[in-house]
Design a protein around this motif. Structure first.
Motif, PDB file in Angstrom:
ATOM      1  N   ALA A  18       0.834  -1.335  -0.206  1.00  0.00           N
ATOM      2  CA  ALA A  18      -0.177   0.012  -0.153  1.00  0.00           C
ATOM      3  C   ALA A  18       0.724   0.819  -0.420  1.00  0.00           C
ATOM      4  CB  ALA A  18      -0.883  -0.202   1.169  1.00  0.00           C
ATOM      5  N   ASN A  19       1.859   1.557   0.595  1.00  0.00           N
ATOM      6  CA  ASN A  19       2.762   2.027   0.459  1.00  0.00           C
ATOM      7  C   ASN A  19       3.905   2.721  -0.499  1.00  0.00           C
ATOM      8  OD1 ASN A  19       5.208   3.960   1.962  1.00  0.00           O
ATOM      9  ND2 ASN A  19       6.614   2.736   1.091  1.00  0.00           N
ATOM     10  N   GLU A  20       3.903   1.476  -0.944  1.00  0.00           N
ATOM     11  CA  GLU A  20       4.073   1.674  -2.530  1.00  0.00           C
ATOM     12  C   GLU A  20       3.434   2.032  -3.801  1.00  0.00           C
ATOM     13  OE1 GLU A  20       7.515   0.891  -4.234  1.00  0.00           O
ATOM     14  OE2 GLU A  20       7.965  -0.284  -2.093  1.00  0.00           O
ATOM     15  N   VAL A  21       2.079   1.601  -3.587  1.00  0.00           N
ATOM     16  CA  VAL A  21       1.287   2.443  -4.277  1.00  0.00           C
ATOM     17  C   VAL A  21       0.722   4.245  -4.287  1.00  0.00           C
ATOM     18  CG1 VAL A  21      -1.676   2.253  -4.941  1.00  0.00           C
ATOM     19  CG2 VAL A  21       0.071   0.403  -5.331  1.00  0.00           C
ATOM     20  N   GLU A  22       0.637   4.463  -2.445  1.00  0.00           N
ATOM     21  CA  GLU A  22       0.575   5.143  -2.696  1.00  0.00           C
ATOM     22  C   GLU A  22       1.889   6.406  -3.290  1.00  0.00           C
ATOM     23  OE1 GLU A  22      -1.598   6.881  -1.380  1.00  0.00           O
ATOM     24  OE2 GLU A  22      -3.021   5.059  -1.480  1.00  0.00           O
ATOM     25  N   LEU A  23       2.878   6.124  -3.017  1.00  0.00           N
ATOM     26  CA  LEU A  23       3.871   6.869  -3.667  1.00  0.00           C
ATOM     27  C   LEU A  23       4.030   6.914  -5.313  1.00  0.00           C
ATOM     28  CD1 LEU A  23       6.643   8.134  -3.758  1.00  0.00           C
ATOM     29  CD2 LEU A  23       7.284   5.855  -3.958  1.00  0.00           C
ATOM     30  N   MET A  24       3.449   6.180  -5.493  1.00  0.00           N
ATOM     31  CA  MET A  24       3.178   5.792  -8.176  1.00  0.00           C
ATOM     32  C   MET A  24       2.178   6.765  -7.568  1.00  0.00           C
ATOM     33  SD  MET A  24       3.644   1.471  -7.913  1.00  0.00           S
ATOM     34  CE  MET A  24       5.117   0.611  -7.611  1.00  0.00           C
ATOM     35  N   CYS A  25       1.215   6.609  -6.721  1.00  0.00           N
ATOM     36  CA  CYS A  25       0.258   7.339  -7.182  1.00  0.00           C
ATOM     37  C   CYS A  25       0.174   9.195  -6.816  1.00  0.00           C
ATOM     38  CB  CYS A  25      -1.774   6.987  -6.522  1.00  0.00           C
ATOM     39  SG  CYS A  25      -1.535   5.091  -7.470  1.00  0.00           S
ATOM     40  N   ASP A  26       1.303   9.266  -5.757  1.00  0.00           N
ATOM     41  CA  ASP A  26       1.246  11.090  -6.146  1.00  0.00           C
ATOM     42  C   ASP A  26       1.354  11.731  -6.810  1.00  0.00           C
ATOM     43  OD1 ASP A  26       2.754  13.188  -5.107  1.00  0.00           O
ATOM     44  OD2 ASP A  26       2.539  12.253  -3.039  1.00  0.00           O
ATOM     45  N   SER A  27       0.264  12.603  -7.106  1.00  0.00           N
ATOM     46  CA  SER A  27       0.573  13.339  -8.063  1.00  0.00           C
ATOM     47  C   SER A  27       1.062  13.889  -8.204  1.00  0.00           C
ATOM     48  CB  SER A  27      -1.246  14.250  -8.800  1.00  0.00           C
ATOM     49  OG  SER A  27      -0.648  14.990  -7.134  1.00  0.00           O
ATOM     50  N   GLU A  28       1.903  15.021  -7.487  1.00  0.00           N
ATOM     51  CA  GLU A  28       2.820  15.153  -7.668  1.00  0.00           C
ATOM     52  C   GLU A  28       4.471  15.008  -7.752  1.00  0.00           C
ATOM     53  OE1 GLU A  28       3.515  18.093  -3.728  1.00  0.00           O
ATOM     54  OE2 GLU A  28       1.567  18.969  -4.097  1.00  0.00           O
ATOM     55  N   MET A  29       4.280  14.271  -7.516  1.00  0.00           N
ATOM     56  CA  MET A  29       5.062  12.592  -7.212  1.00  0.00           C
ATOM     57  C   MET A  29       5.465  12.774  -9.214  1.00  0.00           C
ATOM     58  SD  MET A  29       8.374  11.824  -7.270  1.00  0.00           S
ATOM     59  CE  MET A  29       7.943  11.315  -5.295  1.00  0.00           C
ATOM     60  N   MET A  30       4.012  12.457  -9.358  1.00  0.00           N
ATOM     61  CA  MET A  30       3.829  12.397 -10.826  1.00  0.00           C
ATOM     62  C   MET A  30       4.469  13.171 -11.863  1.00  0.00           C
ATOM     63  SD  MET A  30       2.967   9.718 -12.941  1.00  0.00           S
ATOM     64  CE  MET A  30       1.694   8.354 -12.099  1.00  0.00           C
ATOM     65  N   GLU A  31       3.935  14.125 -11.557  1.00  0.00           N
ATOM     66  CA  GLU A  31       4.850  15.087 -12.307  1.00  0.00           C
ATOM     67  C   GLU A  31       6.217  15.937 -12.545  1.00  0.00           C
ATOM     68  OE1 GLU A  31       3.493  20.241 -12.924  1.00  0.00           O
ATOM     69  OE2 GLU A  31       2.412  19.417 -11.198  1.00  0.00           O
ATOM     70  N   LEU A  32       6.760  15.795 -11.154  1.00  0.00           N
ATOM     71  CA  LEU A  32       8.119  15.291 -11.185  1.00  0.00           C
ATOM     72  C   LEU A  32       8.776  14.395 -12.252  1.00  0.00           C
ATOM     73  CD1 LEU A  32       8.745  15.668  -7.032  1.00  0.00           C
ATOM     74  CD2 LEU A  32       9.299  17.020  -9.483  1.00  0.00           C
ATOM     75  N   VAL A  33       7.734  13.172 -11.976  1.00  0.00           N
ATOM     76  CA  VAL A  33       8.854  12.171 -13.307  1.00  0.00           C
ATOM     77  C   VAL A  33       8.408  12.675 -14.071  1.00  0.00           C
ATOM     78  CG1 VAL A  33       8.025   9.804 -13.850  1.00  0.00           C
ATOM     79  CG2 VAL A  33       8.377  10.188 -11.223  1.00  0.00           C
ATOM     80  N   ARG A  34       7.077  12.884 -14.581  1.00  0.00           N
ATOM     81  CA  ARG A  34       7.143  13.380 -16.426  1.00  0.00           C
ATOM     82  C   ARG A  34       8.357  14.756 -16.157  1.00  0.00           C
ATOM     83  NH1 ARG A  34       1.258  13.886 -15.196  1.00  0.00           N
ATOM     84  NH2 ARG A  34       0.385  11.986 -15.650  1.00  0.00           N
ATOM     85  N   VAL A  35       8.147  15.718 -16.003  1.00  0.00           N
ATOM     86  CA  VAL A  35       9.662  16.197 -15.749  1.00  0.00           C
ATOM     87  C   VAL A  35      10.639  15.621 -16.218  1.00  0.00           C
ATOM     88  CG1 VAL A  35      10.796  18.820 -15.316  1.00  0.00           C
ATOM     89  CG2 VAL A  35       8.166  18.013 -15.516  1.00  0.00           C
ATOM     90  N   ALA A  36      11.212  15.249 -15.461  1.00  0.00           N
ATOM     91  CA  ALA A  36      12.989  14.133 -15.396  1.00  0.00           C
ATOM     92  C   ALA A  36      12.565  13.333 -16.940  1.00  0.00           C
ATOM     93  CB  ALA A  36      12.842  13.711 -13.894  1.00  0.00           C
ATOM     94  N   MET A  37      11.788  12.360 -17.166  1.00  0.00           N
ATOM     95  CA  MET A  37      11.131  11.317 -18.124  1.00  0.00           C
ATOM     96  C   MET A  37      11.723  12.324 -19.229  1.00  0.00           C
ATOM     97  SD  MET A  37      11.552   8.527 -16.915  1.00  0.00           S
ATOM     98  CE  MET A  37      10.909   7.197 -18.194  1.00  0.00           C
ATOM     99  N   ALA A  38      10.998  13.244 -19.328  1.00  0.00           N
ATOM    100  CA  ALA A  38      11.302  14.090 -20.600  1.00  0.00           C
ATOM    101  C   ALA A  38      12.121  14.965 -21.003  1.00  0.00           C
ATOM    102  CB  ALA A  38      10.137  15.721 -20.973  1.00  0.00           C
ATOM    103  N   HIS A  39      13.496  14.837 -19.815  1.00  0.00           N
ATOM    104  CA  HIS A  39      14.854  15.560 -20.059  1.00  0.00           C
ATOM    105  C   HIS A  39      15.956  14.372 -20.297  1.00  0.00           C
ATOM    106  CE1 HIS A  39      18.414  17.323 -18.975  1.00  0.00           C
ATOM    107  NE2 HIS A  39      19.091  16.847 -17.811  1.00  0.00           N
ATOM    108  N   PHE A  40      15.862  12.544 -19.240  1.00  0.00           N
ATOM    109  CA  PHE A  40      17.091  12.363 -19.641  1.00  0.00           C
ATOM    110  C   PHE A  40      16.465  11.485 -20.437  1.00  0.00           C
ATOM    111  CE2 PHE A  40      17.179  12.517 -14.539  1.00  0.00           C
ATOM    112  CZ  PHE A  40      18.850  13.487 -14.754  1.00  0.00           C
ATOM    113  N   LEU A  41      15.491  11.505 -21.404  1.00  0.00           N
ATOM    114  CA  LEU A  41      15.114  10.800 -23.118  1.00  0.00           C
ATOM    115  C   LEU A  41      16.714  11.724 -23.827  1.00  0.00           C
ATOM    116  CD1 LEU A  41      11.680  10.433 -23.980  1.00  0.00           C
ATOM    117  CD2 LEU A  41      12.572   8.903 -23.061  1.00  0.00           C
TER     118      LEU A  41
END
Length: 203
Positions: free
Chosen positions: A93-116
């Motif tokens: 459940a802790n893992e799921v909450e981290l994956m579903c965190d909306s702020e974390m998701m936005e951060l990951v999108r920005v990082a992924m776009a850069h690191f591609l």
């Protein structure tokens, strides 16, 4: 033992990260400039760049820090006297909450776009994250040593759990193919994942 005094550099670095988080919450990650981050951190723009060469690198640092706090340092000690189903359910459940965190998701999108466009840097960042043992991995080792789980490859079993979760709670949302999971959907995913895992691995 006396607490070690933080250096001026460490204090400024922490201020920048705090300022960045405040900027992201106020303006969103995409619309937060280094100028805004410097202003909220109360440091010069040059100081920000001295610590982080770009906003994307700063974002990656925040992701790593948050991931460590919520999966590596996360306090979930194995208890031989408690139900392994309940213990594993809490960890998943802790893992799921981290994956579903909306702020974390936005951060990951920005990082992924850069690191591609910077695969070597991405590889280094991922290595930095995954070389650390998570609370879930520690728990699996102890449950196996206690005879509650079959002999297993801890890293492989850990990746199996993460794979089941990410296919439903991370990748579709990251790619904007599905809406974030509801509370009921999160609970169903956790119960399904734990049930599938233990149906094979429980001793």
């Amino acid at each position: 033992m006396a607490e070690q005094k933080k250096t001026r550099s460490v204090i400024k670095r922490e201020a920048i990260i705090t300022g960045a988080l405040a900027a992201f919450q106020q303006y969103g990650v995409a619309d937060s400039s280094m100028d805004k981050i410097a202003e909220l951190a109360q440091v010069s723009k040059r100081t920000v760049y001295n610590h982080f060469e770009s906003k994307e690198v700063l974002v990656a640092e925040i992701i790593t820090s948050e991931w460590e706090k919520r999966t590596v340092v996360y306090d979930a000690l194995y208890d031989a006297n408690k139900s392994i189903t309940l213990q594993l359910t809490s960890l998943v459940a802790n893992e799921v909450e981290l994956m579903c965190d909306s702020e974390m998701m936005e951060l990951v999108r920005v990082a992924m776009a850069h690191f591609l466009f910077a695969p070597d840097t991405l590889q280094q960042q991922m290595a930095k994250m995954f070389e650390q043992e998570t609370a879930l991995q520690r728990w699996l080792k102890l449950a196996m040593a206690d005879g509650k789980l079959k002999t297993l490859d801890v890293n492989f079993a850990h990746d199996q759990i993460k794979g089941l979760l990410k296919s439903r709670a991370f990748w579709p949302q990251l790619l904007r193919q599905q809406e974030p999971l509801t509370a009921n959907e999160k609970t169903e995913l956790v119960d399904m994942t734990v049930g599938m895992f233990l149906s094979y691995y429980q001793a």
